[in-house]
Design a protein around this motif. Structure first.
Motif, PDB file in Angstrom:
ATOM      1  N   LEU A 128      -4.368  16.746   4.492  1.00  0.00           N
ATOM      2  CA  LEU A 128      -4.993  17.356   3.313  1.00  0.00           C
ATOM      3  C   LEU A 128      -4.839  18.876   3.338  1.00  0.00           C
ATOM      4  N   ALA A 129      -4.793  19.438   4.561  1.00  0.00           N
ATOM      5  CA  ALA A 129      -4.630  20.895   4.687  1.00  0.00           C
ATOM      6  C   ALA A 129      -3.161  21.313   4.512  1.00  0.00           C
ATOM      7  N   GLY A 130      -2.289  20.340   4.228  1.00  0.00           N
ATOM      8  CA  GLY A 130      -0.870  20.643   3.978  1.00  0.00           C
ATOM      9  C   GLY A 130      -0.085  20.869   5.253  1.00  0.00           C
ATOM     10  N   GLU A 131      -0.576  20.346   6.408  1.00  0.00           N
ATOM     11  CA  GLU A 131       0.102  20.621   7.686  1.00  0.00           C
ATOM     12  C   GLU A 131       1.182  19.594   8.047  1.00  0.00           C
ATOM     13  N   GLY A 132       1.332  18.526   7.271  1.00  0.00           N
ATOM     14  CA  GLY A 132       2.317  17.496   7.635  1.00  0.00           C
ATOM     15  C   GLY A 132       3.710  17.834   7.135  1.00  0.00           C
ATOM     16  N   SER A 133       4.656  16.937   7.380  1.00  0.00           N
ATOM     17  CA  SER A 133       6.004  17.054   6.807  1.00  0.00           C
ATOM     18  C   SER A 133       6.294  15.741   6.114  1.00  0.00           C
ATOM     19  N   PRO A 134       7.048  15.766   5.009  1.00  0.00           N
ATOM     20  CA  PRO A 134       7.387  14.507   4.351  1.00  0.00           C
ATOM     21  C   PRO A 134       8.209  13.607   5.282  1.00  0.00           C
ATOM     22  N   GLY A 135       7.992  12.297   5.175  1.00  0.00           N
ATOM     23  CA  GLY A 135       8.735  11.342   5.996  1.00  0.00           C
ATOM     24  C   GLY A 135       7.790  10.396   6.710  1.00  0.00           C
ATOM     25  N   ALA A 136       8.356   9.561   7.628  1.00  0.00           N
ATOM     26  CA  ALA A 136       7.556   8.575   8.368  1.00  0.00           C
ATOM     27  C   ALA A 136       7.549   8.921   9.851  1.00  0.00           C
ATOM     28  N   TYR A 137       6.374   8.944  10.458  1.00  0.00           N
ATOM     29  CA  TYR A 137       6.211   9.402  11.840  1.00  0.00           C
ATOM     30  C   TYR A 137       5.145   8.594  12.560  1.00  0.00           C
ATOM     31  N   VAL A 180       0.849  -1.207   0.000  1.00  0.00           N
ATOM     32  CA  VAL A 180       0.000   0.000   0.000  1.00  0.00           C
ATOM     33  C   VAL A 180       0.884   1.256   0.000  1.00  0.00           C
ATOM     34  N   VAL A 181       1.950   1.237   0.795  1.00  0.00           N
ATOM     35  CA  VAL A 181       2.860   2.398   0.819  1.00  0.00           C
ATOM     36  C   VAL A 181       3.521   2.584  -0.551  1.00  0.00           C
ATOM     37  N   ASP A 182       3.907   1.475  -1.202  1.00  0.00           N
ATOM     38  CA  ASP A 182       4.512   1.582  -2.544  1.00  0.00           C
ATOM     39  C   ASP A 182       3.567   2.312  -3.497  1.00  0.00           C
ATOM     40  N   ALA A 183       2.290   1.918  -3.462  1.00  0.00           N
ATOM     41  CA  ALA A 183       1.304   2.549  -4.365  1.00  0.00           C
ATOM     42  C   ALA A 183       1.158   4.030  -4.024  1.00  0.00           C
ATOM     43  N   CYS A 184       1.126   4.337  -2.711  1.00  0.00           N
ATOM     44  CA  CYS A 184       0.992   5.744  -2.283  1.00  0.00           C
ATOM     45  C   CYS A 184       2.207   6.559  -2.743  1.00  0.00           C
ATOM     46  N   ASP A 215      11.465   2.599   8.378  1.00  0.00           N
ATOM     47  CA  ASP A 215      12.527   2.333   7.390  1.00  0.00           C
ATOM     48  C   ASP A 215      12.243   3.014   6.046  1.00  0.00           C
ATOM     49  N   MET A 216      10.994   3.418   5.831  1.00  0.00           N
ATOM     50  CA  MET A 216      10.659   4.051   4.546  1.00  0.00           C
ATOM     51  C   MET A 216      10.709   5.584   4.648  1.00  0.00           C
ATOM     52  N   HIS A 217      11.271   6.080   5.767  1.00  0.00           N
ATOM     53  CA  HIS A 217      11.318   7.540   5.996  1.00  0.00           C
ATOM     54  C   HIS A 217      12.041   8.286   4.863  1.00  0.00           C
ATOM     55  N   ASP A 218      13.237   7.799   4.512  1.00  0.00           N
ATOM     56  CA  ASP A 218      14.039   8.524   3.511  1.00  0.00           C
ATOM     57  C   ASP A 218      13.348   8.544   2.153  1.00  0.00           C
ATOM     58  N   ALA A 219      12.784   7.392   1.766  1.00  0.00           N
ATOM     59  CA  ALA A 219      12.090   7.326   0.464  1.00  0.00           C
ATOM     60  C   ALA A 219      10.899   8.294   0.468  1.00  0.00           C
TER      61      ALA A 219
END
Ligand SMILES: NC(=O)c1ccc[n+]([C@@H]2O[C@H](COP(=O)([O-])OP(=O)(O)OC[C@H]3O[C@@H](n4cnc5c(N)ncnc54)[C@H](OP(=O)(O)O)[C@@H]3O)[C@@H](O)[C@H]2O)c1
Length: 356
Positions: A321-330, A85-89, A111-115
């Motif tokens: 959706l409001a753009g409040e996140g940051s890229p990465g895994a948390y 599911v993460v790959d598709a996302c 482990d998928m944080h950097d990607a």
């Protein structure tokens, strides 16, 4: 980015609770599932749309084709379902949220944080009651403080059960997480399952026993605090000597893939009776000790744990959706801080710190 929020496993207990919470926030969900009748019944409760996908692979293809804004994955065991599911996302830069609550599943998403950072999308794992309720108290108590020496978190869920079968998703996750672990000197180490029993007095005066149960809370509490020693416990852990003595044998048996799938299939079909909530509130609790002897304890008071498991992913989806996140895994509070739990109906109770 599309404003659509998809809920994989939309017919399940958590999927329906999330759809209800999304509707309360004015965000219609698309319930994704493999059975048209069950999907239809679930969608009626929350005025959601539906998408029939006979398998998770089919759901992943639809994510690539239709490009939703956020996908909430409620189909466990997450070690098995999250990667595809993460790959598709990632392929369509869609945000991803799941309800993982075991150490292996959380680690796999971290482990998928950097990607995720390279692509510019956000992965939030552990967005259910257990991780979020305890992690939030740790984040709250550690705000503006150096890394502590020791952390113990306890989760005390109270939830009503509807009559029906338990389901493979839940049983598979529970049996997959039977290895005892704790964090010692900053490293994940083997430890006795259901040990370290403690009798806690809840802020409402009632008492409960919690014992070690190393679920995703363990990793989330370590990442939130930076502590060298961490233990996670639950009121759902049996603290009897007999069960503790049986655990090493049971967890060894469950390492056999064939035996585990057989047990999962059998237990998933067992029917359980409807059950009222066991107490008025669910609780997240943390005790934190710093090197100078300062000890802080804190509670997060919540209502029904299942309702909270609906509210957390819904609130996170709204913010992403409001753009409040940051890229990465948390994990949830690592991304949105201790106030996230309050937006989902939680209230902190923080007794005065003591020095020992
Ligand atoms: N972190 C937390 O605190 C927390 C809290 C609650 C739940 N959880 C976790 O969330 C997961 C779901 O719990 P739940 O109580 O909602 O379970 P549930 O009621 O059994 O729902 C599971 C959902 O997954 C679907 N599903 C199961 N296997 C599937 C497969 N192979 N392909 C596609 N769909 C599949 C089911 O669809 P069908 O209707 O077609 O069977 C159902 O919609 C569990 O792993 C649980 O451990 C975590």
């Amino acid at each position: 980015m599309s404003a659509q929020i998809w809920v994989l496993g939309g017919t399940g207990r958590s999927g329906r609770a999330i759809a209800e919470q999304l509707a309360q926030r004015g965000l219609p969900a698309v319930l994704v599932g493999r059975d048209a009748n069950r999907l239809h019944t679930a969608a009626e409760q929350s005025a959601a749309e539906t998408l029939l996908a006979p398998s998770l692979a089919a759901a992943a293809s639809e994510i690539r084709r239709q490009r939703p804004g956020v996908v909430i994955n409620t189909v466990g065991p997450f070690t098995e379902t999250a990667p595809a599911v993460v790959d598709a996302c990632r392929d369509v830069r869609c945000h991803y949220i799941d309800l993982a609550n075991d150490v292996a599943a959380l680690s796999a998403v971290f482990d998928m944080h950097d990607a995720a950072t390279r692509v510019g999308h956000t992965l939030v794992t552990g967005a259910g009651f257990g991780v979020t309720a305890t992690e939030s108290v740790v984040v709250k108590l550690c705000e503006g403080r150096p890394a502590p020496l020791r952390v113990r978190v306890d989760m005390v869920p109270s939830l009503a059960m509807e009559e029906g079968t338990v389901g493979e998703a839940l049983i598979g996750t529970l049996l997959g997480g039977l290895e005892g672990h704790r964090i010692t000197e900053g490293r994940l180490t083997r430890a006795q399952m259901f040990g370290d029993a403690v009798r806690l007095t809840l802020p409402d005066g009632s008492q409960v026993t919690t014992a070690s149960m190393p679920l995703g809370e363990l990793l989330a509490a370590q990442r939130a605090s930076g502590a060298r020693h961490v233990l996670s416990a639950s009121s759902e852990a049996p603290s009897s000597f007999v069960i503790r003595a049986m655990m090493p044998a049971v967890s060894t048996l469950m390492r056999s893939e064939r035996l585990r799938s057989f047990t999962v299939r059998r237990l998933a079909r067992v029917r359980v009776k409807a059950r009222e909530r066991s107490r008025d509130h669910s609780w997240g609790h943390a005790t934190i000790i710093w090197a100078d002897g300062e000890t802080r304890e804190g509670w997060l008071r919540l209502g029904d744990a299942q309702e909270y498991t609906g509210a957390v992913p819904a609130e996170i989806a709204k913010r992403l959706l409001a753009g409040e996140g940051s890229p990465g895994a948390y994990t949830p509070a690592a991304l949105f801080g201790s106030a996230l739990a309050e937006s989902c109906g939680g209230e902190y109770l923080l007794p005065r710190p003591v020095r020992r």
